[in-house]
Write a protein that holds these residues in place. Structure first.
Motif, short mmCIF file in Angstrom:
data_model
loop_
_atom_site.label_atom_id
_atom_site.label_comp_id
_atom_site.label_asym_id
_atom_site.label_seq_id
_atom_site.Cartn_x
_atom_site.Cartn_y
_atom_site.Cartn_z
N ALA A 1 0.77 -1.19 -0.18
CA ALA A 1 0.23 0.14 0.12
C ALA A 1 1.08 1.31 0.12
O ALA A 1 1.99 1.37 0.48
CB ALA A 1 -1.06 -0.03 1.24
N THR A 2 0.10 2.38 -0.65
CA THR A 2 0.99 3.52 -0.54
C THR A 2 -0.14 4.50 -0.87
O THR A 2 -1.12 4.42 -1.09
CB THR A 2 1.98 3.76 -1.59
N ARG A 3 0.41 6.03 -0.30
CA ARG A 3 -0.43 6.97 -0.41
C ARG A 3 -0.16 8.10 -1.51
O ARG A 3 1.19 7.97 -1.71
CB ARG A 3 -0.58 7.88 0.80
N ASN A 4 -0.96 8.75 -1.93
CA ASN A 4 -0.61 9.78 -2.99
C ASN A 4 0.28 11.09 -2.26
O ASN A 4 -0.02 11.31 -0.87
CB ASN A 4 -1.46 10.41 -3.92
N HIS A 5 0.99 11.64 -3.10
CA HIS A 5 1.72 12.78 -2.72
C HIS A 5 1.80 13.80 -3.66
O HIS A 5 1.56 13.68 -4.88
CB HIS A 5 3.27 12.28 -2.27
N ARG B 1 4.73 6.34 -10.35
CA ARG B 1 5.28 6.48 -8.89
C ARG B 1 4.50 5.83 -7.89
O ARG B 1 5.12 5.09 -7.04
CB ARG B 1 5.51 7.99 -8.68
N LEU B 2 3.31 5.73 -7.83
CA LEU B 2 2.42 5.14 -6.73
C LEU B 2 2.64 3.67 -6.98
O LEU B 2 2.71 2.88 -5.99
CB LEU B 2 1.00 5.57 -6.91
N ALA C 1 3.92 1.11 -4.24
CA ALA C 1 3.02 -0.04 -3.68
C ALA C 1 3.76 -1.39 -4.10
O ALA C 1 3.68 -2.33 -3.38
CB ALA C 1 1.66 -0.18 -4.39
N ASP C 2 4.64 -1.41 -5.14
CA ASP C 2 5.25 -2.72 -5.63
C ASP C 2 6.31 -3.07 -4.32
O ASP C 2 6.54 -4.13 -3.94
CB ASP C 2 5.80 -2.47 -6.95
N MET C 3 7.05 -1.92 -4.14
CA MET C 3 8.00 -2.19 -3.16
C MET C 3 7.33 -2.68 -1.74
O MET C 3 7.99 -3.54 -1.10
CB MET C 3 8.82 -0.80 -2.85
N ALA C 4 6.12 -1.93 -1.31
CA ALA C 4 5.60 -2.47 -0.17
C ALA C 4 5.04 -4.05 -0.41
O ALA C 4 5.04 -4.74 0.71
CB ALA C 4 4.45 -1.41 -0.05
N LEU C 5 4.59 -4.14 -1.71
CA LEU C 5 4.22 -5.86 -1.70
C LEU C 5 5.48 -6.71 -1.47
O LEU C 5 5.05 -7.70 -0.82
CB LEU C 5 3.65 -6.00 -3.17
N SER D 1 4.34 1.67 1.94
CA SER D 1 5.62 2.46 1.40
C SER D 1 5.14 3.85 1.28
O SER D 1 4.57 4.21 0.44
CB SER D 1 6.07 1.87 0.02
N GLU D 2 5.69 4.69 2.30
CA GLU D 2 5.28 6.21 2.24
C GLU D 2 5.97 6.66 1.15
O GLU D 2 7.12 6.63 0.80
CB GLU D 2 5.48 6.79 3.68
N PRO D 3 5.50 8.22 0.71
CA PRO D 3 6.08 8.96 -0.11
C PRO D 3 7.41 9.50 0.21
O PRO D 3 7.39 9.64 1.76
CB PRO D 3 5.16 9.95 -0.39
#
Length: 429
Positions: free
Chosen positions: A392-396, A404-405, A409-413, A427-429
């Motif tokens: 998961a990730t949030r937009n910035h 970029r999102l 998100a792929d890094m977080a996965l 994975s935060e911005p």
């Protein structure tokens, strides 16, 4: 007989009426009778009767010029004049020519007094061309009516207030109403909502006419159909708006086909949710709007754990069943405003609109719980389950594209997979 005719016609001329030569030349068929015999027939009457010469007609009785079925009418009219009537009103009947042809005519007959007696003058009008024209017009009208009734287009006309003045019979097929049920009602009554007619009215005010203007109407059974309207505004000589006139047709089949083709082009054929291209296009639009209005988005990438093993152990049919069940389970946890699509294989994308991290975490946990709750039975009776890892990730505000999102998100996965799977990582911005 000729001598009698000459004496009578000389007396006729001596009475101050037109001379014989003029009577012979007038283009209107004329016959003059003395008693029950024709004593004068002009050239126009000879042509009408299709006689070789005028002499063939002299000496004949009035009824000899008439079709047998109409002779009683003529005999009665001649009797009226013999009894002293001055004139007979025009009457139509059938003439029987010397060649045996029937012609429709209209005659007027009058009694003309002369010294020592009277003559009866009969003037005829050949109605053949008029009848032929009327027959053609009637045939054209019948053909037009058949076309009018068989066409798939519904003709309609309204007054300035939108009240239907006339509607064609095709409305039975299109809307299920009889024409008389619609006349007198407002056209907008047959739209899902009166406001849906406003774009058409606006276009007519601006352009005066429209072609293939698409809209929706409601059938008698309540079904909403797609229509195409071609219509134009009506004005009087002073430029005053009178109403509209045009046609509309049911294009539901075409629109349904277009929608189906669009669905096939944007949907995943197995799960029915958005395919990768459609999901990324919609996600890009959502990210653009979120940046403009400073709204929060959360992107999940969900990947089924050990999915390759399902295919290897139980076959691709079982794998397909898992993918469809997972998609159905996830859809139940999402709002109508959220996006859900298959990115490929066992990987899915989820985009949540206007949520905080805590709210998004709850959604991810519910997705995990729903996935663990799925039960599958193999062909050999063996029961198995699946789990899901979510990145998961949030937009910035610095995000310029959905890529970029996706990367975050792929890094977080990857972190979730590394942590043992069946969990959520951020994975935060």
């Amino acid at each position: 007989m000729t001598a009698v005719a000459d004496d009578l016609l000389n007396a006729f001329a001596a009475s101050g009426l037109p001379c014989r030569k003029l009577l012979e030349m007038i283009p209107t068929p004329l016959a003059i009778f003395a008693g029950n015999e024709a004593v004068f027939v002009n050239a126009a009457a000879r042509v009408l009767m299709e006689a070789e010469c005028v002499e063939d007609l002299l000496g004949l009785s009035p009824t000899a010029f008439v079709h047998p079925l109409d002779r009683a009418i003529v005999a009665k009219r001649m009797g009226n004049l013999e009894e002293g009537a001055h004139v007979n009103a025009p009457v139509a009947f059938r003439l029987l020519t010397c060649r045996g042809r029937v012609r429709p005519i209209t005659t007027t007959s009058t009694r003309i007094a002369i010294s020592g007696g009277y003559l009866i003058a009969v003037i005829a009008t050949d109605d053949t061309k008029r009848f032929e024209t009327e027959d053609r017009l009637r045939e054209n009208e019948e053909n037009f009516q058949k076309l009018f009734e068989s066409t798939q287009d519904v003709y309609y006309r309204t007054d300035a207030d939108g009240v239907v003045l006339k509607v064609g019979p095709a409305v039975r097929r299109v809307l299920g109403y009889e024409p008389e049920e619609i006349v007198g009602r407002r056209a907008e009554d047959y739209y899902p909502h009166p406001s849906e007619r406003e774009p058409l009215k606006k276009a007519l005010r601006e352009y005066g006419q429209v072609q293939d203007f698409e809209g929706r109407m409601v059938r008698r059974d309540g079904v909403i159909i797609d229509i195409s309207i071609s219509t134009y505004a009506l004005y009087d000589s002073a430029g005053q708006f009178l109403g509209v006139e045009g046609i509309y047709r049911d294009i539901s089949d075409r629109k349904n086909l277009e929608r189906e083709l669009r669905r096939l082009a944007t949907s995943d054929s197995l799960t029915g949710i958005a395919n990768r291209r459609a999901f990324l296009e919609q996600a890009t639009d959502s990210l653009r709007r979120a940046a403009r209005y400073d709204k929060g988005l959360v992107l999940f990438i969900a990947d089924l754990d050990h999915f390759k093993a399902v295919n290897d152990l139980y076959g691709h049919v079982a794998g397909d069943a898992v993918l469809k069940s997972f998609a159905n389970a996830v859809a139940l946890e999402l709002r109508d405003t959220d996006l859900f699509g298959r990115l490929g294989g066992e990987e899915f994308g989820i985009l949540l609109h206007e949520v905080r991290r805590k709210e998004a975490q709850n959604v991810a946990e519910r997705i995990g719980d729903s996935t663990r709750g799925l039960r599958f039975v193999a062909a050999d009776g063996h029961e198995y389950r699946v789990t899901v890892s979510i990145g998961a990730t949030r937009n910035h505000r610095d995000d310029r594209g959905i890529e970029r999102l996706l990367a975050r998100a792929d890094m977080a996965l990857y972190a979730a997979k590394t942590a043992g799977r069946d969990c959520i990582r951020w994975s935060e911005p």
